[in-house]
Design a protein around this motif. Sequence first.
Motif, PDB file in Angstrom:
ATOM      1  N   TYR A  34      42.622  17.135   1.283  1.00 24.19           N
ATOM      2  CA  TYR A  34      41.945  18.145   0.876  1.00 24.19           C
ATOM      3  C   TYR A  34      41.629  19.288   1.664  1.00 24.19           C
ATOM      4  N   ALA A  35      41.320  20.654   1.309  1.00 21.40           N
ATOM      5  CA  ALA A  35      41.038  21.545   2.456  1.00 21.40           C
ATOM      6  C   ALA A  35      39.511  22.016   1.977  1.00 21.40           C
ATOM      7  N   TYR A  36      38.994  22.631   2.750  1.00 18.79           N
ATOM      8  CA  TYR A  36      37.550  23.014   2.519  1.00 18.79           C
ATOM      9  C   TYR A  36      37.308  24.297   3.567  1.00 18.79           C
ATOM     10  N   ALA A  37      36.062  25.000   2.866  1.00 22.27           N
ATOM     11  CA  ALA A  37      35.588  26.137   4.006  1.00 22.27           C
ATOM     12  C   ALA A  37      34.592  26.640   3.104  1.00 22.27           C
ATOM     13  N   ASP A  38      33.537  27.397   3.936  1.00 25.19           N
ATOM     14  CA  ASP A  38      32.573  28.138   3.392  1.00 25.19           C
ATOM     15  C   ASP A  38      33.198  29.167   2.522  1.00 25.19           C
ATOM     16  N   SER A  39      32.685  29.368   1.176  1.00 20.47           N
ATOM     17  CA  SER A  39      33.148  30.312   0.027  1.00 20.47           C
ATOM     18  C   SER A  39      32.937  31.836   0.410  1.00 20.47           C
ATOM     19  N   TYR A  40      32.432  32.146   1.379  1.00 17.35           N
ATOM     20  CA  TYR A  40      32.127  33.427   1.585  1.00 17.35           C
ATOM     21  C   TYR A  40      32.125  33.602   3.285  1.00 17.35           C
ATOM     22  N   SER A  41      32.692  34.965   3.494  1.00 22.88           N
ATOM     23  CA  SER A  41      32.950  35.322   5.053  1.00 22.88           C
ATOM     24  C   SER A  41      32.699  36.678   4.938  1.00 22.88           C
ATOM     25  N   ARG A  42      31.840  36.884   6.019  1.00 19.93           N
ATOM     26  CA  ARG A  42      31.700  38.412   6.508  1.00 19.93           C
ATOM     27  C   ARG A  42      32.597  39.098   7.239  1.00 19.93           C
ATOM     28  N   SER A  43      33.485  38.087   7.985  1.00 15.83           N
ATOM     29  CA  SER A  43      34.614  38.351   8.868  1.00 15.83           C
ATOM     30  C   SER A  43      35.792  38.112   8.148  1.00 15.83           C
ATOM     31  N   THR A  44      36.746  38.906   8.674  1.00 20.10           N
ATOM     32  CA  THR A  44      38.412  38.688   8.164  1.00 20.10           C
ATOM     33  C   THR A  44      39.058  37.701   8.936  1.00 20.10           C
ATOM     34  N   SER A  45      38.218  37.079   9.911  1.00 20.01           N
ATOM     35  CA  SER A  45      38.837  35.643  10.491  1.00 20.01           C
ATOM     36  C   SER A  45      37.445  34.578  10.121  1.00 20.01           C
ATOM     37  N   PHE A  46      38.171  33.629   9.728  1.00 17.98           N
ATOM     38  CA  PHE A  46      37.270  32.407   9.319  1.00 17.98           C
ATOM     39  C   PHE A  46      37.920  31.049   9.583  1.00 17.98           C
ATOM     40  N   THR A  47      37.025  29.971   9.804  1.00 19.75           N
ATOM     41  CA  THR A  47      37.787  28.668   9.847  1.00 19.75           C
ATOM     42  C   THR A  47      37.953  27.910   8.679  1.00 19.75           C
ATOM     43  N   VAL A  48      39.094  27.325   8.544  1.00 17.61           N
ATOM     44  CA  VAL A  48      39.657  26.707   7.317  1.00 17.61           C
ATOM     45  C   VAL A  48      39.731  24.959   7.789  1.00 17.61           C
ATOM     46  N   TYR A  49      39.214  24.035   7.203  1.00 17.36           N
ATOM     47  CA  TYR A  49      39.247  22.763   7.498  1.00 17.36           C
ATOM     48  C   TYR A  49      40.067  21.695   6.427  1.00 17.36           C
ATOM     49  N   TRP A  50      40.385  20.822   6.812  1.00 18.87           N
ATOM     50  CA  TRP A  50      40.870  19.819   6.000  1.00 18.87           C
ATOM     51  C   TRP A  50      40.738  18.407   6.325  1.00 18.87           C
ATOM     52  N   ASP A  51      41.266  17.282   5.703  1.00 23.10           N
ATOM     53  CA  ASP A  51      40.926  15.964   5.875  1.00 23.10           C
ATOM     54  C   ASP A  51      41.667  15.252   4.791  1.00 23.10           C
ATOM     55  N   GLY A  52      41.787  14.123   4.873  1.00 21.37           N
ATOM     56  CA  GLY A  52      42.547  13.045   4.191  1.00 21.37           C
ATOM     57  C   GLY A  52      42.464  11.872   4.486  1.00 21.37           C
ATOM     58  N   SER A  53      42.914  10.986   3.611  1.00 17.49           N
ATOM     59  CA  SER A  53      42.959   9.268   3.774  1.00 17.49           C
ATOM     60  C   SER A  53      44.305   8.720   3.122  1.00 17.49           C
ATOM     61  N   ASP A  54      44.704   7.666   3.846  1.00 23.82           N
ATOM     62  CA  ASP A  54      45.779   6.917   3.424  1.00 23.82           C
ATOM     63  C   ASP A  54      45.195   5.449   3.563  1.00 23.82           C
TER      64      ASP A  54
END
Length: 181
Positions: A34-54
């Motif tokens: 799954y990917a996740y991030a803050d749903s709002y950004s003031r900046s046009t650059s922001f960090t996107v995160y992801w994680d998973g399991s197996d």
Amino acid sequence: GIITFSYYSVDNAGNAENALTSTVKIDQTPPASYAYADSYSRSTSFTVYWDGSDASSGITSFEVQSREGVNGTWKEFVPSAGPSQKSALFTGASAGKTYYFRSRASDRAGNLEAWPSTPDAYVSVDPVVNGNFEPGDWSGWERGWIAWPGSEVPGQCQASMVLTQSFSGADTHAVLLGCPN
């Protein structure tokens, strides 16, 4: 699944040993990510995160795609990330746009997760710098079609503030701008 099999050996003289039984675990299940991030950004650059399991063989890589808007075309954002890389900086976003993200993972057994049919996360970019969220003071904002609390103007939508959670679990304030219909 688990495969059970029997085996035995025979030497050159024709002597055969008793049959032995063993099991082998075969990973046929793709990982989950799954990917996740803050749903709002003031900046046009922001960090996107992801994680998973197996549960069986372990994740070998992640892929992350992005798209601009609900009907945009999915594009590669992170074409291949090792299992220890869990974030990347998204750059070049445009103010007033919403960006969607989805991920998939592959495991050591070669199983590849299908792309999800709906996005894992979204980020709305709006560099609003005026207004004061906590007390609900949005008097510095200029939106002609919105009626701010206390100014009941027929034909305008009423702005409202909601308290929601960011991906980290912290409270974040959001203002709903627009009519519900």
